[in-house]
Design an enzyme around this catalytic site. Structure first.
Site, PDB file in Angstrom:
ATOM      1  N   PRO A   9       0.795  -1.225   0.000  1.00 38.49           N
ATOM      2  CA  PRO A   9       0.000   0.000   0.000  1.00 38.49           C
ATOM      3  C   PRO A   9       0.834   1.285   0.000  1.00 38.49           C
ATOM      4  O   PRO A   9       1.873   1.356   0.649  1.00 38.49           O
ATOM      5  CB  PRO A   9      -0.812  -0.103   1.299  1.00 38.49           C
ATOM      6  CG  PRO A   9      -0.099  -1.108   2.135  1.00 38.49           C
ATOM      7  CD  PRO A   9       0.539  -2.060   1.176  1.00 38.49           C
ATOM      8  N   ASN A  10       0.326   2.243  -0.759  1.00 31.03           N
ATOM      9  CA  ASN A  10       0.896   3.600  -0.862  1.00 31.03           C
ATOM     10  C   ASN A  10       2.185   3.676  -1.679  1.00 31.03           C
ATOM     11  O   ASN A  10       2.713   4.770  -1.893  1.00 31.03           O
ATOM     12  CB  ASN A  10       1.119   4.236   0.525  1.00 31.03           C
ATOM     13  CG  ASN A  10      -0.176   4.378   1.289  1.00 31.03           C
ATOM     14  OD1 ASN A  10      -1.113   4.958   0.766  1.00 31.03           O
ATOM     15  ND2 ASN A  10      -0.252   3.817   2.474  1.00 31.03           N
ATOM     16  N   ARG A  17       4.596  11.029  -2.293  1.00 28.13           N
ATOM     17  CA  ARG A  17       4.488  10.924  -0.836  1.00 28.13           C
ATOM     18  C   ARG A  17       5.849  11.158  -0.160  1.00 28.13           C
ATOM     19  O   ARG A  17       6.880  10.689  -0.646  1.00 28.13           O
ATOM     20  CB  ARG A  17       3.927   9.542  -0.431  1.00 28.13           C
ATOM     21  CG  ARG A  17       4.924   8.403  -0.547  1.00 28.13           C
ATOM     22  CD  ARG A  17       4.347   7.040  -0.207  1.00 28.13           C
ATOM     23  NE  ARG A  17       4.185   6.789   1.198  1.00 28.13           N
ATOM     24  CZ  ARG A  17       4.417   5.596   1.773  1.00 28.13           C
ATOM     25  NH1 ARG A  17       4.793   4.552   1.055  1.00 28.13           N
ATOM     26  NH2 ARG A  17       4.247   5.425   3.055  1.00 28.13           N
ATOM     27  N   TYR A  22      11.194   8.951   1.101  1.00 27.39           N
ATOM     28  CA  TYR A  22      11.186   7.930   0.042  1.00 27.39           C
ATOM     29  C   TYR A  22      11.815   8.402  -1.274  1.00 27.39           C
ATOM     30  O   TYR A  22      11.965   7.607  -2.199  1.00 27.39           O
ATOM     31  CB  TYR A  22       9.747   7.453  -0.197  1.00 27.39           C
ATOM     32  CG  TYR A  22       9.127   6.848   1.050  1.00 27.39           C
ATOM     33  CD1 TYR A  22       9.667   5.699   1.607  1.00 27.39           C
ATOM     34  CD2 TYR A  22       8.042   7.444   1.680  1.00 27.39           C
ATOM     35  CE1 TYR A  22       9.129   5.154   2.771  1.00 27.39           C
ATOM     36  CE2 TYR A  22       7.497   6.914   2.840  1.00 27.39           C
ATOM     37  CZ  TYR A  22       8.042   5.766   3.378  1.00 27.39           C
ATOM     38  OH  TYR A  22       7.516   5.222   4.516  1.00 27.39           O
ATOM     39  N   ASN A  73       7.844  -5.576  -1.188  1.00 31.52           N
ATOM     40  CA  ASN A  73       7.824  -4.501  -0.200  1.00 31.52           C
ATOM     41  C   ASN A  73       6.381  -4.443   0.310  1.00 31.52           C
ATOM     42  O   ASN A  73       5.523  -3.841  -0.333  1.00 31.52           O
ATOM     43  CB  ASN A  73       8.232  -3.165  -0.814  1.00 31.52           C
ATOM     44  CG  ASN A  73       8.286  -2.051   0.234  1.00 31.52           C
ATOM     45  OD1 ASN A  73       7.791  -2.223   1.338  1.00 31.52           O
ATOM     46  ND2 ASN A  73       8.877  -0.914  -0.120  1.00 31.52           N
ATOM     47  N   ALA A  76       3.336  -0.809   4.786  1.00 31.68           N
ATOM     48  CA  ALA A  76       2.829  -0.788   6.169  1.00 31.68           C
ATOM     49  C   ALA A  76       2.384  -2.177   6.646  1.00 31.68           C
ATOM     50  O   ALA A  76       2.425  -2.476   7.843  1.00 31.68           O
ATOM     51  CB  ALA A  76       1.678   0.201   6.278  1.00 31.68           C
ATOM     52  N   ASP A  86       1.768 -15.413   6.475  1.00 29.70           N
ATOM     53  CA  ASP A  86       1.360 -16.813   6.301  1.00 29.70           C
ATOM     54  C   ASP A  86       1.380 -17.225   4.835  1.00 29.70           C
ATOM     55  O   ASP A  86       1.729 -18.361   4.507  1.00 29.70           O
ATOM     56  CB  ASP A  86      -0.042 -17.044   6.882  1.00 29.70           C
ATOM     57  CG  ASP A  86      -0.034 -17.093   8.405  1.00 29.70           C
ATOM     58  OD1 ASP A  86       1.056 -17.114   8.999  1.00 29.70           O
ATOM     59  OD2 ASP A  86      -1.136 -17.111   8.996  1.00 29.70           O
ATOM     60  N   GLU A  97      12.603  -9.222   1.147  1.00 30.42           N
ATOM     61  CA  GLU A  97      11.804  -8.036   1.504  1.00 30.42           C
ATOM     62  C   GLU A  97      12.643  -6.772   1.309  1.00 30.42           C
ATOM     63  O   GLU A  97      13.809  -6.733   1.709  1.00 30.42           O
ATOM     64  CB  GLU A  97      11.347  -8.157   2.967  1.00 30.42           C
ATOM     65  CG  GLU A  97      10.534  -6.963   3.440  1.00 30.42           C
ATOM     66  CD  GLU A  97       9.746  -7.270   4.705  1.00 30.42           C
ATOM     67  OE1 GLU A  97       8.995  -8.266   4.716  1.00 30.42           O
ATOM     68  OE2 GLU A  97       9.880  -6.503   5.685  1.00 30.42           O
ATOM     69  N   HIS A  99      12.725  -2.518   1.809  1.00 29.58           N
ATOM     70  CA  HIS A  99      12.184  -1.250   2.308  1.00 29.58           C
ATOM     71  C   HIS A  99      13.074  -0.128   1.794  1.00 29.58           C
ATOM     72  O   HIS A  99      14.301  -0.208   1.948  1.00 29.58           O
ATOM     73  CB  HIS A  99      12.146  -1.217   3.840  1.00 29.58           C
ATOM     74  CG  HIS A  99      11.199  -2.217   4.411  1.00 29.58           C
ATOM     75  ND1 HIS A  99       9.836  -2.039   4.367  1.00 29.58           N
ATOM     76  CD2 HIS A  99      11.414  -3.421   4.971  1.00 29.58           C
ATOM     77  CE1 HIS A  99       9.246  -3.096   4.905  1.00 29.58           C
ATOM     78  NE2 HIS A  99      10.183  -3.957   5.275  1.00 29.58           N
ATOM     79  N   ARG A 106      13.594   4.267  12.297  1.00 34.61           N
ATOM     80  CA  ARG A 106      12.380   5.085  12.288  1.00 34.61           C
ATOM     81  C   ARG A 106      11.534   4.817  13.536  1.00 34.61           C
ATOM     82  O   ARG A 106      12.042   4.318  14.527  1.00 34.61           O
ATOM     83  CB  ARG A 106      11.611   4.834  10.979  1.00 34.61           C
ATOM     84  CG  ARG A 106      12.438   5.250   9.743  1.00 34.61           C
ATOM     85  CD  ARG A 106      11.649   5.101   8.470  1.00 34.61           C
ATOM     86  NE  ARG A 106      10.486   5.989   8.447  1.00 34.61           N
ATOM     87  CZ  ARG A 106       9.498   5.879   7.566  1.00 34.61           C
ATOM     88  NH1 ARG A 106       9.529   4.920   6.630  1.00 34.61           N
ATOM     89  NH2 ARG A 106       8.484   6.710   7.593  1.00 34.61           N
TER      90      ARG A 106
HETATM   91  C1  DQA Z   1       8.290   1.171   3.661  1.00 32.79           C
HETATM   92  C2  DQA Z   1       8.385   1.370   5.174  1.00 32.79           C
HETATM   93  C3  DQA Z   1       7.029   1.163   5.834  1.00 32.79           C
HETATM   94  O1  DQA Z   1       7.141   1.343   7.243  1.00 32.79           O
HETATM   95  C4  DQA Z   1       6.031   2.153   5.302  1.00 32.79           C
HETATM   96  O2  DQA Z   1       4.740   1.912   5.852  1.00 32.79           O
HETATM   97  C5  DQA Z   1       5.962   2.169   3.814  1.00 32.79           C
HETATM   98  C6  DQA Z   1       7.208   2.068   3.053  1.00 32.79           C
HETATM   99  C7  DQA Z   1       9.609   1.474   2.931  1.00 32.79           C
HETATM  100  O3  DQA Z   1       9.747   1.062   1.787  1.00 32.79           O
HETATM  101  O4  DQA Z   1      10.502   2.115   3.516  1.00 32.79           O
HETATM  102  O5  DQA Z   1       4.909   2.380   3.213  1.00 32.79           O
HETATM  103  O6  DQA Z   1       7.973  -0.185   3.414  1.00 32.79           O
END
Ligand code: DQA
Length: 159
Positions: A9-10, A17, A22, A73, A76, A86, A97, A99, A106
């Site tokens: 998400p996002n 954003r 980011y 990724n 959140a 799961d 993964e 980020h 953070r």
């Molecule tokens: C994130 C870190 C997460 O805590 C955050 O909610 C994101 C982006 C990152 O890529 O740094 O949406 O996954």
């Protein structure tokens, strides 16, 4: 070799954003760079982004059978989603993964990732370049798995 990239998400809002966290690069630009690396290295790559937890679970399940590695990724959902964790554990496909930000530097609620615990590796804090590092790491993991499988087949053939 097929790799599926799953964005939570996002992340569709990258470039808009919180640029101080980011950066300015859009998700499409990150994917273009990954596609370039994939083409040069003979990797089949697919991209998926969703703001919905269940859709991410569905996409992970769909990887069964034709996907060698997952780069994810969960955004959140990393910090909250037992369902995505799961699903990753269920399919038994190696996952890395990513980020963009260093989640360990953070807010406290971001410092734990439920999903990272079922991944082969984690890249955090390297910005968009982290996806490139994940691609390199994933090709290495998949090559090692394939080499081990070939060695096992040879052992079986030799009785
Ligand atoms: C994130 C870190 C997460 O805590 C955050 O909610 C994101 C982006 C990152 O890529 O740094 O949406 O996954």
């Amino acid at each position: 070799m097929k790799i599926v990239v799953i964005q939570g998400p996002n992340l569709n809002m990258l470039g808009v954003r919180e640029q101080h966290i980011y950066g300015p690069m859009k998700l499409e630009q990150i994917h273009e760079q990954m596609k370039h690396f994939a083409n040069e290295n003979g990797i089949d790559i697919e991209f998926f982004q969703s703001n919905l937890e269940g859709e991410i679970v569905d996409r992970i399940q769909e990887c069964l059978g034709d996907t060698h590695g997952i780069i994810i990724n969960p955004a959140a959902y990393s910090h909250t989603s037992i369902a995505i964790r799961d699903a990753l554990a269920a399919v038994q496909i190696p996952a890395i993964e990513v980020h963009l930000s260093n989640i360990h530097a953070r807010e406290e609620f971001r410092q734990k990732s439920l999903t990272a615990e079922v991944c082969a590796g984690v890249v955090a804090g390297m910005g968009p370049f982290g996806y490139h590092l994940a691609m390199i790491g994933m090709t290495q993991i998949i090559s090692e798995i394939q080499a081990a499988q070939e060695a096992e087949q040879q052992m079986q053939q030799q009785g």
